[in-house]
Design an enzyme around this catalytic site. Sequence first.
Site, short mmCIF file in Angstrom:
data_model
loop_
_atom_site.label_atom_id
_atom_site.label_comp_id
_atom_site.label_asym_id
_atom_site.label_seq_id
_atom_site.Cartn_x
_atom_site.Cartn_y
_atom_site.Cartn_z
N VAL A 2 0.87 -1.18 0.00
CA VAL A 2 0.00 0.00 0.00
C VAL A 2 0.91 1.23 0.00
CG1 VAL A 2 -1.75 1.32 1.27
CG2 VAL A 2 -1.89 -1.18 1.20
N ASN A 42 8.85 -6.03 11.10
CA ASN A 42 7.83 -5.24 10.43
C ASN A 42 6.58 -5.17 11.32
OD1 ASN A 42 5.93 -4.07 8.74
ND2 ASN A 42 6.58 -5.22 6.93
N TYR A 63 -1.69 -8.41 10.37
CA TYR A 63 -1.93 -9.84 10.24
C TYR A 63 -2.56 -10.42 11.52
CZ TYR A 63 1.05 -9.28 6.13
OH TYR A 63 1.59 -8.87 4.94
N GLU A 78 4.74 -15.02 4.83
CA GLU A 78 5.92 -14.76 5.65
C GLU A 78 6.08 -13.26 5.75
OE1 GLU A 78 9.87 -14.81 2.93
OE2 GLU A 78 9.14 -16.74 3.59
#
Length: 136
Positions: A60, A97, A104, A92
């Site tokens: 994004v 991050n 997630y 993965e």
Amino acid sequence: MAPEALAALHALCFSTPRPWSAAEFAELLASAPCFLLTEPGGFLLGRVIADEAELLTLAVDPGARRQGKAARLMAQFAQAARARGAATAFLEVAAGNSPARALYAATGWQEAGRRKRYYHAPDGTTDDALVLVLTL
């Protein structure tokens, strides 16, 4: 989105792992198991083989973040993967991050494994890859 546009957006979003080229996107898009989902300023590339889906990449535009685009793409991914016969999905993500990991986790993904020092940054540092799983 054309492979060139995908590669340009991917380059805005990634340095580690390295951004993918237009040729790599073209090759993936030509592969029958792969599918592309888009939002203005974002995309998700996934694939389904047998009853397993893999989220290959999600990008994004940094200027379009925090607007729900990634969450919508994630929901579309789960729906598209189920429609293609997948029962389980994998991805993965770099352990460092934090924004991606939060996304997630918020969409139901759980850690299933870790690949030590998997990612190599241009400055020579490394980061682990977390393998995440989602039951569809």
